[in-house]
Design an enzyme around this catalytic site. Sequence first.
Site, mmCIF file in Angstrom:
data_model
loop_
_atom_site.group_PDB
_atom_site.id
_atom_site.type_symbol
_atom_site.label_atom_id
_atom_site.label_comp_id
_atom_site.label_asym_id
_atom_site.label_seq_id
_atom_site.Cartn_x
_atom_site.Cartn_y
_atom_site.Cartn_z
ATOM 1 N N ARG A 52 0.859 -1.202 0.000
ATOM 2 C CA ARG A 52 0.000 0.000 0.000
ATOM 3 C C ARG A 52 0.887 1.240 0.000
ATOM 4 O O ARG A 52 0.625 2.210 -0.677
ATOM 5 C CB ARG A 52 -0.965 0.015 1.186
ATOM 6 C CG ARG A 52 -1.652 1.375 1.346
ATOM 7 C CD ARG A 52 -2.910 1.383 2.215
ATOM 8 N NE ARG A 52 -2.850 0.524 3.378
ATOM 9 C CZ ARG A 52 -2.075 0.749 4.458
ATOM 10 N NH1 ARG A 52 -1.311 1.821 4.529
ATOM 11 N NH2 ARG A 52 -2.087 -0.102 5.461
ATOM 12 N N TYR A 105 -16.822 17.464 -14.889
ATOM 13 C CA TYR A 105 -17.097 16.039 -15.121
ATOM 14 C C TYR A 105 -18.133 15.584 -14.077
ATOM 15 O O TYR A 105 -18.007 15.904 -12.892
ATOM 16 C CB TYR A 105 -15.792 15.252 -14.986
ATOM 17 C CG TYR A 105 -15.987 13.760 -14.989
ATOM 18 C CD1 TYR A 105 -16.335 13.088 -16.162
ATOM 19 C CD2 TYR A 105 -15.852 13.030 -13.820
ATOM 20 C CE1 TYR A 105 -16.525 11.730 -16.157
ATOM 21 C CE2 TYR A 105 -16.040 11.658 -13.814
ATOM 22 C CZ TYR A 105 -16.376 11.014 -14.984
ATOM 23 O OH TYR A 105 -16.570 9.656 -14.974
ATOM 24 N N ASP A 177 -7.555 19.145 -13.918
ATOM 25 C CA ASP A 177 -7.882 17.808 -14.405
ATOM 26 C C ASP A 177 -7.484 17.780 -15.880
ATOM 27 O O ASP A 177 -8.142 18.399 -16.721
ATOM 28 C CB ASP A 177 -9.379 17.535 -14.220
ATOM 29 C CG ASP A 177 -9.778 16.138 -14.683
ATOM 30 O OD1 ASP A 177 -9.086 15.577 -15.553
ATOM 31 O OD2 ASP A 177 -10.801 15.626 -14.197
ATOM 32 N N LYS A 202 -8.463 6.995 -19.353
ATOM 33 C CA LYS A 202 -8.775 7.590 -20.656
ATOM 34 C C LYS A 202 -7.520 7.586 -21.539
ATOM 35 O O LYS A 202 -6.964 6.537 -21.782
ATOM 36 C CB LYS A 202 -9.385 8.971 -20.444
ATOM 37 C CG LYS A 202 -10.422 9.049 -19.307
ATOM 38 C CD LYS A 202 -11.684 8.270 -19.586
ATOM 39 C CE LYS A 202 -12.600 8.145 -18.364
ATOM 40 N NZ LYS A 202 -12.942 9.387 -17.679
HETATM 41 C C1 LIG Z 1 -13.445 9.707 -16.341
HETATM 42 C C2 LIG Z 1 -13.074 11.030 -15.758
HETATM 43 C C3 LIG Z 1 -12.842 11.190 -14.388
HETATM 44 C C4 LIG Z 1 -13.032 10.055 -13.391
HETATM 45 O O1 LIG Z 1 -12.098 9.063 -13.572
HETATM 46 P P1 LIG Z 1 -12.398 7.487 -13.254
HETATM 47 O O2 LIG Z 1 -11.134 6.844 -13.679
HETATM 48 O O3 LIG Z 1 -13.588 7.098 -14.051
HETATM 49 O O4 LIG Z 1 -12.649 7.416 -11.782
HETATM 50 C C5 LIG Z 1 -12.458 12.431 -13.936
HETATM 51 N N1 LIG Z 1 -12.335 13.482 -14.768
HETATM 52 C C6 LIG Z 1 -12.565 13.377 -16.095
HETATM 53 C C7 LIG Z 1 -12.418 14.571 -16.965
HETATM 54 C C8 LIG Z 1 -12.943 12.156 -16.635
HETATM 55 O O5 LIG Z 1 -13.201 12.052 -17.945
#
Ligand SMILES: *Cc1c(COP(=O)(O)O)cnc(C)c1O
Length: 383
Positions: A52, A105, A177, A202
């Site tokens: 961890r 998001y 982000d 992504k």
């Molecule tokens: C998908 C996404 C998230 C969340 O991420 P997860 O891996 O699904 O928890 C946060 N911000 C953006 C812009 C996203 O597209």
Amino acid sequence: MGVMIEGFETLAIHAGQEADPRTGAVVPPIYAVSTYKQDGVGGLRSGYEYSRSANPTRTALEECLAAIEGGTRGLAFASGLAAEDTLLRGVCGPGDHVIIPDDAYGGTYRLFAKVLARWGLHYDPVPLGDLEAVRAAVRPDTKAIWVETPTNPLLGIADIEALGSIAHEADALLVVDNTFASPYLQQPLALGADVVVHSTTKYVGGHSDVVGGALVARDRDLGEELAYHQNAMGAVAGPFDAWLTLRGIKTLALRMERHCDNAERVVDLLLSHPRVTEVLYPGLAGHPGHEVAAKQMRRFGGMVSFRVAGGEAEAVEICNRTKLFTLGESLGGVESLIEHPGRMTHASVAGSALEVPPDLVRLSVGVETVSDLLGDLTQALGS
Ligand SMILES: *Cc1c(COP(=O)(O)O)cnc(C)c1O
């Protein structure tokens, strides 16, 4: 080595990934292990004691993430939302205030509205393209400004550098982000951000085969603090997930170039189609965020949204008719995806400030042969 290693592609392939000292393996192995043998009580042989806290496969990914975002410390989590939760509960406390995008998001908005609000964290959704509105929303207890650019699914653009000045004047953190742009297209830490957040699910992972998240800090102290909270809260990436993500990163630059090439061709097709009433893409000169995007992004990305003449019914039909563009949520993988935000990714925000137009279709343009993508869209759009 005595050789300067600083190009993005080189870092993506090599940072944190020296050949395994024992076997010479050129790829860091998957260390499927929870605990490590210690030399003696109080002594540590390897620097690792429990997975961890640290795991060598995760360390390789974390060092690579820090290198490709230009930060001092990268941290890998079980999902993007796990990264966000660790950051927010780590640096904020009950009673603090965070400014968030008015088109954040959906999962991020839900984390603020349904989880962190109960814990006493205040937030205000603000249109980040309006710098005066952001300035007006700053309070004495504002701890962070949370930025997404480009946004989902309307592809709005926020000026990272300008928002950084506002945040720092207020002694607040600028969090970006960077999921939609990826570190190849946009480097928020160099523009003044303190922390970058990723859903590595992504573009960073890029193959729709792993869920993960990341934080990258610009400064060492903040990096240390976040690493402490990563261990204290425990939402870490497992070694298999870290390995898959690292494998994806090696081709991030190549993939992003092709995503952008293909998206530009898709945009051209949509612009000339009689059933399409509006194309949302920051690469278009007429896009309200185009100038800022051109200043802070290398290219404009693989996400394209558009509106159609026949309203919601036609938008839904187009999504149902594509054959190569797969109907699905998520984005950023090698395969092209199509979705109807109003009924799918953004259904839960209907009736709120985050509601999206019903005639909107969102594409995650993949890296397939572009003529095949154009052919599929042409047949799905009809005439
Ligand atoms: C998908 C996404 C998230 C969340 O991420 P997860 O891996 O699904 O928890 C946060 N911000 C953006 C812009 C996203 O597209």
